[in-house]
Structures are given as structure tokens and as C-alpha cells.
Design a protein around this motif. Structure first.
Motif, PDB file in Angstrom:
ATOM      1  N   LEU A 104     -61.952  44.329  64.645  1.00 57.92           N
ATOM      2  CA  LEU A 104     -61.043  43.823  65.676  1.00 57.92           C
ATOM      3  C   LEU A 104     -60.166  42.696  65.130  1.00 57.92           C
ATOM      4  CD1 LEU A 104     -63.277  43.826  68.875  1.00 57.92           C
ATOM      5  CD2 LEU A 104     -61.291  45.266  68.396  1.00 57.92           C
ATOM      6  N   ALA A 105     -60.765  41.797  64.379  1.00 56.05           N
ATOM      7  CA  ALA A 105     -59.984  40.716  63.778  1.00 56.05           C
ATOM      8  C   ALA A 105     -58.971  41.263  62.782  1.00 56.05           C
ATOM      9  CB  ALA A 105     -60.915  39.714  63.094  1.00 56.05           C
ATOM     10  N   THR A 111     -53.318  42.363  61.549  1.00 59.07           N
ATOM     11  CA  THR A 111     -52.308  43.353  61.169  1.00 59.07           C
ATOM     12  C   THR A 111     -51.236  43.497  62.238  1.00 59.07           C
ATOM     13  OG1 THR A 111     -53.971  44.545  59.893  1.00 59.07           O
ATOM     14  CG2 THR A 111     -51.962  45.746  60.452  1.00 59.07           C
ATOM     15  N   ILE A 112     -51.656  43.594  63.495  1.00 57.33           N
ATOM     16  CA  ILE A 112     -50.690  43.723  64.592  1.00 57.33           C
ATOM     17  C   ILE A 112     -49.813  42.482  64.693  1.00 57.33           C
ATOM     18  CG2 ILE A 112     -50.484  43.836  67.111  1.00 57.33           C
ATOM     19  CD1 ILE A 112     -52.947  45.742  67.020  1.00 57.33           C
ATOM     20  N   ALA A 113     -50.418  41.313  64.588  1.00 56.52           N
ATOM     21  CA  ALA A 113     -49.646  40.069  64.652  1.00 56.52           C
ATOM     22  C   ALA A 113     -48.634  39.997  63.514  1.00 56.52           C
ATOM     23  CB  ALA A 113     -50.581  38.862  64.613  1.00 56.52           C
ATOM     24  N   ASP A 114     -49.029  40.417  62.326  1.00 59.12           N
ATOM     25  CA  ASP A 114     -48.120  40.384  61.187  1.00 59.12           C
ATOM     26  C   ASP A 114     -46.954  41.351  61.391  1.00 59.12           C
ATOM     27  OD1 ASP A 114     -47.319  39.492  58.596  1.00 59.12           O
ATOM     28  OD2 ASP A 114     -48.103  41.356  57.751  1.00 59.12           O
ATOM     29  N   SER A 172     -51.694  37.134  55.497  1.00 57.44           N
ATOM     30  CA  SER A 172     -52.224  38.282  56.237  1.00 57.44           C
ATOM     31  C   SER A 172     -52.903  39.297  55.322  1.00 57.44           C
ATOM     32  CB  SER A 172     -51.131  38.949  57.056  1.00 57.44           C
ATOM     33  OG  SER A 172     -50.112  39.446  56.217  1.00 57.44           O
ATOM     34  N   VAL A 173     -52.348  39.532  54.161  1.00 60.05           N
ATOM     35  CA  VAL A 173     -52.951  40.489  53.233  1.00 60.05           C
ATOM     36  C   VAL A 173     -54.315  39.986  52.782  1.00 60.05           C
ATOM     37  CG1 VAL A 173     -52.707  41.584  50.967  1.00 60.05           C
ATOM     38  CG2 VAL A 173     -50.734  41.404  52.486  1.00 60.05           C
ATOM     39  N   TYR A 231     -60.403  40.321  53.137  1.00 59.23           N
ATOM     40  CA  TYR A 231     -61.736  39.735  53.340  1.00 59.23           C
ATOM     41  C   TYR A 231     -62.395  40.265  54.608  1.00 59.23           C
ATOM     42  CZ  TYR A 231     -60.530  36.723  49.480  1.00 59.23           C
ATOM     43  OH  TYR A 231     -60.163  36.258  48.258  1.00 59.23           O
ATOM     44  N   LEU A 232     -61.612  40.523  55.642  1.00 61.35           N
ATOM     45  CA  LEU A 232     -62.182  41.129  56.845  1.00 61.35           C
ATOM     46  C   LEU A 232     -62.621  42.571  56.576  1.00 61.35           C
ATOM     47  CD1 LEU A 232     -59.709  39.686  59.481  1.00 61.35           C
ATOM     48  CD2 LEU A 232     -62.167  39.216  59.341  1.00 61.35           C
TER      49      LEU A 232
END
Length: 175
Positions: free
Chosen positions: A25-26, A31-34, A55-56, A61-62
């Protein structure tokens, strides 16, 4: 003893599924925010210049956390049965062989845990940080080490359940 091992495995799997779900989810949120902020920048011709920094790096890491947690949560479903070798074997023997196979995953989890634990302590000692966001690497390695340990523990639990008790663990608790 068998039911105790099954309950312990079930609860560890639940924890791993929650961790994997939250990490995914995070990951999707970042990704969506970026994508949204990049699109806003483009359609406003630079008037709105919001960015998701690193973001990358965050996604990588996520993804590491989600993959390790998902592997640990689903370790009992990991064996690919090759019919050419096992079609003549009894289900009891197949389950015991699955237990021996899972000992390899237990060893893999232990090796990953020890390697990541060493990397985490070295990163903490030397103040190693990520490239973009300058976050400390120690906690990231420690989290990955814990998830690798969970992989090893669940593999060991299912190796014992399969090899000793010949328990069929293909679908645990109706999941």
C-alpha cells in the motif's frame, strides 16, 4: 505439538501478510503521488512544482520489504511438484520430501538474516545513508534481516510439520 507449530506458523504468516500488505500500500501510495505530481507539473507548465523526493528509492526499499514478507507468509506453498519424479510416490512420502525441501529455505532465511544483520551493524557503525533521501541504512537492513528471519522460522516450522508429521500444508487454515 503439531497443533502448536501450526498455530505459531499461522500467526507468523498473519504478521507477514500484514507487513507485506502495508508495504505494498505504501509502495502504491508513493508511486501514485509521484505520477500525480509529475502530471500536475506538466499540465500547469511548471506552475505547480510539487515532487516526491526519492520516490524510486522509497519504492525499491518498500518492494524489498513486501517481497521478503510475502515470501515468509507463503513459504508452505513454495514447492513446485514435478510429476515425472513424484507421481508414483505416496502422499505421505511427498509431504516428507517437501519438509526436506523446506530445510533449504530455512537455511536461506538464516544466511540472509546473518548477512543483513552484519550489513546493518556495519551501516550503523559507519553512518551509511541512502543515496537520495539520506536516510540511515541501518534500520532498513535491520528490517530486512527480521523479515529474512521470519522466512527462515516459517520454513523451519513447515519443514518439521512436513518431515516429522507428514502434514500437508498446501492450504493453511482455508487461505
Amino acid at each position: 505439538m503439531q497443533s502448536t507449530l501450526e498455530r505459531a506458523s499461522h500467526w507468523l504468516a498473519l504478521v507477514c501478510r500484514i507487513v507485506a500488505g502495508l508495504a505494498l500500500l505504501a509502495l502504491l501510495g508513493v508511486t501514485i503521488a509521484d505520477v500525480v505530481t509529475r502530471y500536475l507539473y506538466r499540465i500547469t507548465e511548471g506552475a505547480i512544482a510539487l515532487r516526491v523526493s526519492g520516490s524510486v528509492e522509497l519504492v525499491s526499499y518498500l518492494m524489498l520489504c513486501s517481497l521478503l514478507a510475502a515470501m515468509a507468509a507463503n513459504v508452505e506453498k513454495s514447492q513446485v511438484v514435478v510429476e515425472a519424479f513424484s507421481h508414483g510416490l505416496s502422499p505421505n512420502l511427498k509431504n516428507r520430501l517437501h519438509g526436506v525441501y523446506l530445510l533449504g529455505f530455512a537455511a536461506l532465511g538464516l544466511v540472509l538474516f546473518l548477512g543483513l544483520l552484519d550489513s546493518a551493524s556495519a551501516a550503523a557503525r559507519h553512518g551509511e545513508v541512502t543515496q537520495d533521501l539520506r536516510m540511515p541504512m541501518g534500520p532498513i537492513y535491520y528490517a530486512a534481516a527480521v523479515l529474512s528471519l521470519l522466512l527462515g522460522l516459517r520454513s523451519l516450522l513447515h519443514a518439521v510439520l512436513s518431515a516429522v508429521f507428514a502434514a500437508d500444508q498446501e492450504a493453511a487454515h482455508g487461505e
